[in-house]
Design a protein around this motif. Structure first.
Motif, short mmCIF file in Angstrom:
data_model
loop_
_atom_site.label_atom_id
_atom_site.label_comp_id
_atom_site.label_asym_id
_atom_site.label_seq_id
_atom_site.Cartn_x
_atom_site.Cartn_y
_atom_site.Cartn_z
N GLY A 104 40.79 42.51 39.39
CA GLY A 104 41.31 41.59 38.40
C GLY A 104 42.57 42.17 37.79
N MET A 105 43.67 41.42 37.85
CA MET A 105 44.96 41.89 37.33
C MET A 105 45.58 40.78 36.49
SD MET A 105 46.56 43.83 40.72
CE MET A 105 47.91 44.62 39.83
N PHE A 106 45.20 40.72 35.21
CA PHE A 106 45.83 39.73 34.32
C PHE A 106 45.62 40.12 32.86
CE2 PHE A 106 41.67 38.09 35.54
CZ PHE A 106 41.09 37.59 34.38
N GLY A 107 46.06 41.34 32.53
CA GLY A 107 46.03 41.75 31.13
C GLY A 107 44.65 41.69 30.51
N ILE A 108 43.67 42.25 31.17
CA ILE A 108 42.29 42.17 30.70
C ILE A 108 42.02 43.29 29.69
CG2 ILE A 108 39.86 42.23 31.39
CD1 ILE A 108 40.85 41.28 34.19
N GLY A 109 41.57 42.91 28.51
CA GLY A 109 41.26 43.90 27.49
C GLY A 109 40.06 44.74 27.89
N ALA A 110 40.24 46.05 27.87
CA ALA A 110 39.15 46.97 28.23
C ALA A 110 38.28 47.18 27.01
CB ALA A 110 39.72 48.28 28.73
N THR A 111 37.12 46.56 27.00
CA THR A 111 36.19 46.69 25.88
C THR A 111 34.91 47.36 26.35
OG1 THR A 111 35.11 44.53 26.24
CG2 THR A 111 37.12 44.56 24.89
N LEU A 112 34.19 47.95 25.41
CA LEU A 112 32.94 48.63 25.76
C LEU A 112 31.91 47.65 26.30
CD1 LEU A 112 32.69 51.09 22.73
CD2 LEU A 112 33.27 51.65 25.11
N LYS A 113 31.89 46.44 25.77
CA LYS A 113 30.93 45.45 26.25
C LYS A 113 31.21 45.08 27.70
CE LYS A 113 28.82 41.00 25.19
NZ LYS A 113 28.76 39.85 24.25
N ARG A 114 32.47 44.82 28.02
CA ARG A 114 32.82 44.46 29.39
C ARG A 114 32.57 45.61 30.34
NH1 ARG A 114 38.60 41.41 28.07
NH2 ARG A 114 37.73 39.32 27.71
N ALA A 115 32.74 46.85 29.84
CA ALA A 115 32.56 48.03 30.69
C ALA A 115 31.11 48.24 31.10
CB ALA A 115 33.08 49.27 29.98
N GLN A 116 30.20 47.48 30.53
CA GLN A 116 28.81 47.54 30.98
C GLN A 116 28.61 46.81 32.30
OE1 GLN A 116 25.98 46.38 27.87
NE2 GLN A 116 27.39 47.09 26.29
N ALA A 117 29.59 45.97 32.67
CA ALA A 117 29.44 45.14 33.87
C ALA A 117 30.48 45.41 34.95
CB ALA A 117 29.48 43.66 33.47
N VAL A 118 31.64 45.96 34.55
CA VAL A 118 32.71 46.23 35.51
C VAL A 118 33.35 47.58 35.20
CG1 VAL A 118 33.28 43.81 36.02
CG2 VAL A 118 34.36 44.96 34.06
N VAL A 222 43.32 46.87 18.07
CA VAL A 222 44.24 47.32 19.13
C VAL A 222 43.42 47.61 20.39
CG1 VAL A 222 45.91 49.05 19.83
CG2 VAL A 222 45.87 48.24 17.46
N THR A 223 43.78 46.96 21.47
CA THR A 223 42.96 46.99 22.69
C THR A 223 43.80 47.39 23.89
OG1 THR A 223 41.53 45.25 21.80
CG2 THR A 223 41.48 45.60 24.19
N PRO A 224 43.32 48.34 24.70
CA PRO A 224 44.02 48.68 25.94
C PRO A 224 43.81 47.60 26.99
CG PRO A 224 41.99 49.93 25.77
CD PRO A 224 42.11 49.16 24.50
N TYR A 225 44.86 47.31 27.76
CA TYR A 225 44.76 46.37 28.86
C TYR A 225 44.72 47.17 30.15
CZ TYR A 225 46.09 42.56 25.69
OH TYR A 225 46.13 41.65 24.67
N ALA A 226 43.80 46.80 31.03
CA ALA A 226 43.60 47.56 32.25
C ALA A 226 43.25 46.62 33.39
CB ALA A 226 42.47 48.58 32.04
N TYR A 227 43.16 47.17 34.59
CA TYR A 227 42.73 46.40 35.74
C TYR A 227 41.23 46.59 35.93
CZ TYR A 227 47.71 45.97 36.62
OH TYR A 227 49.05 45.71 36.51
N VAL A 228 40.61 45.62 36.57
CA VAL A 228 39.16 45.58 36.68
C VAL A 228 38.74 45.61 38.14
CG1 VAL A 228 37.09 44.24 36.19
CG2 VAL A 228 38.93 44.28 34.54
N VAL A 229 37.79 46.48 38.45
CA VAL A 229 37.23 46.57 39.79
C VAL A 229 35.71 46.59 39.68
CG1 VAL A 229 39.23 47.77 40.72
CG2 VAL A 229 37.32 49.09 39.82
#
Length: 268
Positions: A104-118, A222-229
Motif C-alpha cells: 500500500g502506497m498512499f500516505g498511510i498513517g502508521a498507527t499502533l492499531k493498524r500495526a496489529q494487522a499489517v 502528529v503521525t508518521p506516514y509509511a508504506y504497508v506490506v
C-alpha cells in the motif's frame, strides 16, 4: 562397533546446519520480493482521491501525487511493470490481507492499531491534523470548530477519524466515503469544516478560492506516514525499507516532495 562422541559431531553439525538454513531458504521462496520479480508486476494499492499523494486527475484519468511518482520509482528499481489497485483507508488492510496488492502506497498513517494487522515501513512523511473551512463561513479559528451545532467531516477509515471522535466534545463528526467527498459536503453546506492532514489542506486551498486552512494552536496527533506490506514477510519489508533509505539519500524523496508541495512534512 560403537561410534565415539567426536565421530558424531560432523554429522550433528551438518544436521543442525541444514535445519537452520532450510527455513531461511523457504522464506525467500515465499517472499513477495521473489513473487513480484518472477511475475514481472508490482501491484500497488492506492486511494485515488488523496490530494498531493495519489489523486486521479479528472482531465486525464492519471493518478498524480508523491506516491504516484514513488510507486513508479519502486517498480523501476524492481524492473517490473506497475499495476495500480484502487483501495481506500477503510479497506486497505483487508486488501493487503486478501493479497489484492503487494504493498500500500498512499500516505498511510502508521498507527499502533493498524500495526496489529499489517507491517509498516520506515516513515517517509509526517503530518499533524489541520482544518479546511470556507472563507465566508463561521469558522475562523481553531476554537470555532468544537462548538454546538457545528459539523465536521473527515475520511472514513483515516487515522484522523478516531482521533477527532475523541477530541471533539460539542461538534458532530461525520465520516465520508466514496462517492461522497469531504469537500463536496463542505460546498453543499452539510458540513462546516473538513478535518484532514497537511497534503489535503494545502491542495484544497490551492485549487479552490473559497477554501482556507485553520491551523491548530499546537500540533495534533502528529503521525508518521509509511508504506504497508503484509505481516510475516521480513524480506519484502527489508527491501521496502532499503528503498526508502535510498530515495532519502539520493534526493528523489526531496525532489518529489517539492514537486507536490510537501517539503515541510518530509520525515528525517
Amino acid at each position: 562397533m560403537k561410534l565415539s562422541l567426536f565421530s558424531t559431531v560432523p554429522a550433528l553439525v551438518l544436521a543442525l546446519g541444514t535445519s537452520v538454513v532450510a527455513p531461511n531458504a523457504a522464506a525467500a521462496q515465499e517472499s513477495r520480493l521473489i513473487e513480484v520479480t518472477k511475475s514481472g508486476t508490482l501491484r500497488v494499492c492506492q486511494y485515488p482521491m488523496y490530494y498531493s499523494i495519489s489523486f486521479r486527475d479528472p482531465a486525464t484519468g492519471e493518478i498524480t501525487g508523491i506516491d504516484a511518482d514513488l510507486s513508479k520509482e519502486l517498480a523501476k528499481e524492481l524492473g517490473v511493470e506497475l499495476e495500480i489497485v484502487e483501495s481506500a483507508f477503510g479497506t486497505f488492510i483487508a486488501d493487503i490481507q486478501a493479497n489484492k496488492c503487494d504493498i500500500g502506497m498512499f500516505g498511510i498513517g502508521a498507527t499502533l492499531k493498524r500495526a496489529q494487522a499489517v507491517e509498516f515501513s520506515k516513515p517517509y512523511l509526517k503530518s499533524s491534523i489541520y482544518a479546511i473551512a470556507r472563507a465566508d463561513g463561521p469558522i475562523n479559528t481553531w476554537a470555532d470548530i468544537d462548538q454546538p451545532g457545528r459539523t465536521a467531516v473527515t475520511t472514513l477509515g483515516s487515522y484522523v477519524e478516531p482521533f477527532m471522535r475523541g477530541y471533539l466534545k460539542e461538534a458532530k463528526l461525520e465520516a465520508i466515503s466514496p462517492p461522497a467527498t469531504r469537500e463536496g459536503e463542505l460546498i453543499a453546506g452539510r458540513a462546516d469544516v473538513v478535518m484532514s492532514d497537511y497534503p489535503t489542506a494545502i491542495k484544497v486551498q490551492a485549487e479552490f478560492d473559497w477554501a482556507k486552512i485553520i491551523t491548530p494552536d499546537q500540533p495534533l496527533s502528529v503521525t508518521p506516514y509509511a508504506y504497508v506490506v503484509p505481516q510475516g514477510d521480513q524480506i519484502w519489508l527489508n527491501y521496502i525499507n532499503l528503498f526508502i533509505d535510498t530515495i532519502k539519500l539520493d534526493g528523489r524523496l526531496d525532489a518529489f516532495a517539492a514537486k507536490h508541495g510537501l517539503t515541510e512534512i518530509v520525515a528525517e
